[in-house]
Every structure is written in C-alpha cells, then in structure tokens.
Motif scaffolding. Structure first.
Motif, PDB file in Angstrom:
ATOM      1  N   MET A 154       0.683  -1.262   0.322  1.00 52.36           N
ATOM      2  CA  MET A 154      -0.045   0.290   0.393  1.00 52.36           C
ATOM      3  C   MET A 154       0.880   1.117   0.121  1.00 52.36           C
ATOM      4  N   PHE A 155       2.038   1.206   0.896  1.00 57.33           N
ATOM      5  CA  PHE A 155       2.347   2.517   0.736  1.00 57.33           C
ATOM      6  C   PHE A 155       3.488   2.560  -0.342  1.00 57.33           C
ATOM      7  N   ILE A 156       3.610   2.106  -1.431  1.00 54.94           N
ATOM      8  CA  ILE A 156       3.704   2.291  -3.209  1.00 54.94           C
ATOM      9  C   ILE A 156       2.551   2.089  -3.883  1.00 54.94           C
ATOM     10  N   VAL A 157       1.727   1.904  -3.575  1.00 54.88           N
ATOM     11  CA  VAL A 157       0.091   1.778  -4.595  1.00 54.88           C
ATOM     12  C   VAL A 157      -0.626   3.337  -4.271  1.00 54.88           C
ATOM     13  N   LEU A 158      -0.464   3.713  -3.301  1.00 56.68           N
ATOM     14  CA  LEU A 158      -0.611   4.885  -2.797  1.00 56.68           C
ATOM     15  C   LEU A 158       0.025   6.008  -3.172  1.00 56.68           C
ATOM     16  N   PRO A 159       1.423   6.195  -3.528  1.00 55.01           N
ATOM     17  CA  PRO A 159       1.639   6.874  -4.057  1.00 55.01           C
ATOM     18  C   PRO A 159       1.849   7.413  -5.318  1.00 55.01           C
ATOM     19  N   VAL A 160       2.400   6.025  -6.061  1.00 53.95           N
ATOM     20  CA  VAL A 160       2.080   6.036  -7.590  1.00 53.95           C
ATOM     21  C   VAL A 160       0.231   6.533  -8.060  1.00 53.95           C
ATOM     22  N   SER A 161      -0.324   5.546  -7.122  1.00 61.14           N
ATOM     23  CA  SER A 161      -1.757   6.026  -7.926  1.00 61.14           C
ATOM     24  C   SER A 161      -2.240   7.479  -7.534  1.00 61.14           C
ATOM     25  N   GLY A 162      -1.776   8.041  -6.574  1.00 64.85           N
ATOM     26  CA  GLY A 162      -2.164   9.701  -5.805  1.00 64.85           C
ATOM     27  C   GLY A 162      -0.697  10.458  -7.243  1.00 64.85           C
ATOM     28  N   TYR A 163       0.047  10.344  -7.812  1.00 61.69           N
ATOM     29  CA  TYR A 163       1.144  10.729  -8.569  1.00 61.69           C
ATOM     30  C   TYR A 163       0.147  10.825  -9.982  1.00 61.69           C
ATOM     31  N   ILE A 164      -0.548   9.541 -10.484  1.00 62.81           N
ATOM     32  CA  ILE A 164      -1.351   9.374 -11.768  1.00 62.81           C
ATOM     33  C   ILE A 164      -2.615  10.333 -11.365  1.00 62.81           C
ATOM     34  N   VAL A 165      -3.349  10.774 -10.571  1.00 64.60           N
ATOM     35  CA  VAL A 165      -4.049  11.483 -10.408  1.00 64.60           C
ATOM     36  C   VAL A 165      -4.137  12.865 -10.747  1.00 64.60           C
ATOM     37  N   TRP A 166      -2.773  13.454  -9.666  1.00 63.61           N
ATOM     38  CA  TRP A 166      -2.743  14.480  -9.442  1.00 63.61           C
ATOM     39  C   TRP A 166      -1.867  14.769 -11.215  1.00 63.61           C
ATOM     40  N   VAL A 167      -1.019  14.310 -11.541  1.00 66.49           N
ATOM     41  CA  VAL A 167      -0.467  14.422 -13.357  1.00 66.49           C
ATOM     42  C   VAL A 167      -2.259  14.869 -14.155  1.00 66.49           C
ATOM     43  N   HIS A 168      -2.817  13.834 -14.068  1.00 67.09           N
ATOM     44  CA  HIS A 168      -3.614  14.307 -14.595  1.00 67.09           C
ATOM     45  C   HIS A 168      -4.900  14.942 -14.549  1.00 67.09           C
ATOM     46  N   MET A 169      -4.849  15.790 -13.356  1.00 67.34           N
ATOM     47  CA  MET A 169      -5.835  16.870 -12.331  1.00 67.34           C
ATOM     48  C   MET A 169      -5.362  18.450 -12.910  1.00 67.34           C
ATOM     49  N   LYS A 170      -4.029  18.376 -13.664  1.00 67.02           N
ATOM     50  CA  LYS A 170      -2.665  19.462 -14.477  1.00 67.02           C
ATOM     51  C   LYS A 170      -3.244  20.684 -13.275  1.00 67.02           C
ATOM     52  N   GLU A 171      -2.225  20.073 -12.039  1.00 70.92           N
ATOM     53  CA  GLU A 171      -1.736  20.651 -10.873  1.00 70.92           C
ATOM     54  C   GLU A 171      -0.554  20.875 -11.040  1.00 70.92           C
TER      55      GLU A 171
END
Length: 184
Positions: free
Chosen positions: A99-116
């Motif tokens: 989970m320590f690996i899955v959470l930052p990877v999935s969060g990163y993908i979401v953040w890139v899509h948010m274009k922030e």
C-alpha cells in the motif's frame, strides 16, 4: 545512540522512519478525507494540494524506509510466538508496504491528470512522466478508485498493526512499544 539495528533492538534511524511515516499517514488520511468532504471549493483545493505535497514527502520517507529495512537485519523477537502469528505479522507488514507503494503511484497519476502544479512546498518539482489523454479519463478514474480503496485498506492494516502492538504491550507484556520508542 545506535544508527544501525542490533540483534536486540531497532536503531534510531529505523524508529524515526517508523514514527515519521506513522504521523504523516495519519495526516494524509485526514487531509484526503477532509478534501473529499469539504464543501468550500477553495478549502478543498488547499487540502488536496497539501495532500499531494505531503504525499510526495511521505513517498520519499517510504523509499528511505524500504532501503533501510533491506540493508538492516531486524531485531530478533523477544518472545516465542506461534508460527501463525509470525506469518500474520509478515503478511500485514508486507501488505502495508504494498500500500505504501500503490498509494503514491496512484496519487501521482491522479495529480498529473488534474494538471495541477507539481512542486513540493516550492522546494523541488516532481516531473510529469506522461501527458494524460484528453479523450480518455479511464486512467484517471481507475487511479482515483485504486487510491481511494488502497487508502482504506491501509487504514485497516494499520488498525491491525496497532492492535497487535497493543496486544504485545499489554497482554504479552513484552515491551514491544517501549522498544519502538526507546530502542531498548
């Protein structure tokens, strides 16, 4: 003050990484939950931005923790445990690290899509490793669901971890929590 684990106790570095990650995870869960449930849009954006920034700091600490764990032997247990408890502890810890690996990877993908903005407290910038498709949001939505459910799974694993630590401390009375705080 030992910097490396011994056969009997955890090092100062291991304890700082453990408790630092623990505090940040509580903050991450709180900020993520509050951002999702905040009705004020400006407050929600501020919370989710903070969630991203602290998430990147946490990801760095987790990488350090994994590297530290791989380069240091763990102290031997002070009690004799049945095999099922040893296996259960290993499974819970292993799932937590996943989970320590899955959470930052999935969060990163979401953040890139948010274009922030990808900066972390104005100190450094996380690179965008891909450009999201404007026509297909399946990667974004899939990553959001993975992030959401992995967060709840981690909370369940942490509750199991805490319950086991309390059981060791107050039922077995083997000083486990004291050792994780003081190293002795």
């Amino acid at each position: 003050m030992r910097l490396r684990n011994s056969s009997r106790s955890w090092s100062l570095v291991a304890r700082i990484l453990h408790w630092g990650v623990a505090v940040l995870i509580v903050g991450q869960f709180a900020s993520g939950w509050l951002a999702e449930n905040e009705s004020n849009q400006d407050a929600s954006v501020t919370l989710i931005r903070s969630h991203f920034q602290f998430g990147m700091v946490l990801a760095g600490l987790i990488v350090m923790r994994i590297l530290w764990r791989l380069s240091n032997s763990r102290p031997s247990a002070h009690t004799t445990q049945p095999r099922w408890q040893t296996v259960s502890a290993a499974v819970v810890h292993g799932l937590m690290y996943i989970m320590f690996i899955v959470l930052p990877v999935s969060g990163y993908i979401v953040w890139v899509h948010m274009k922030e903005a990808m900066d972390v407290f104005g100190i450094f910038t996380i690179p965008r490793l891909f450009t999201p498709s404007v026509d297909d949001e399946s990667l974004w939505s899939g990553s959001w669901y993975v992030h959401y459910f992995a967060g709840w799974a981690l909370i369940g694993l942490i509750c199991t971890h805490i319950a086991a630590a309390l059981w060791h401390q107050f039922v077995l009375r083997d000083g486990l929590i004291r050792r994780m705080i003081t190293g002795h």
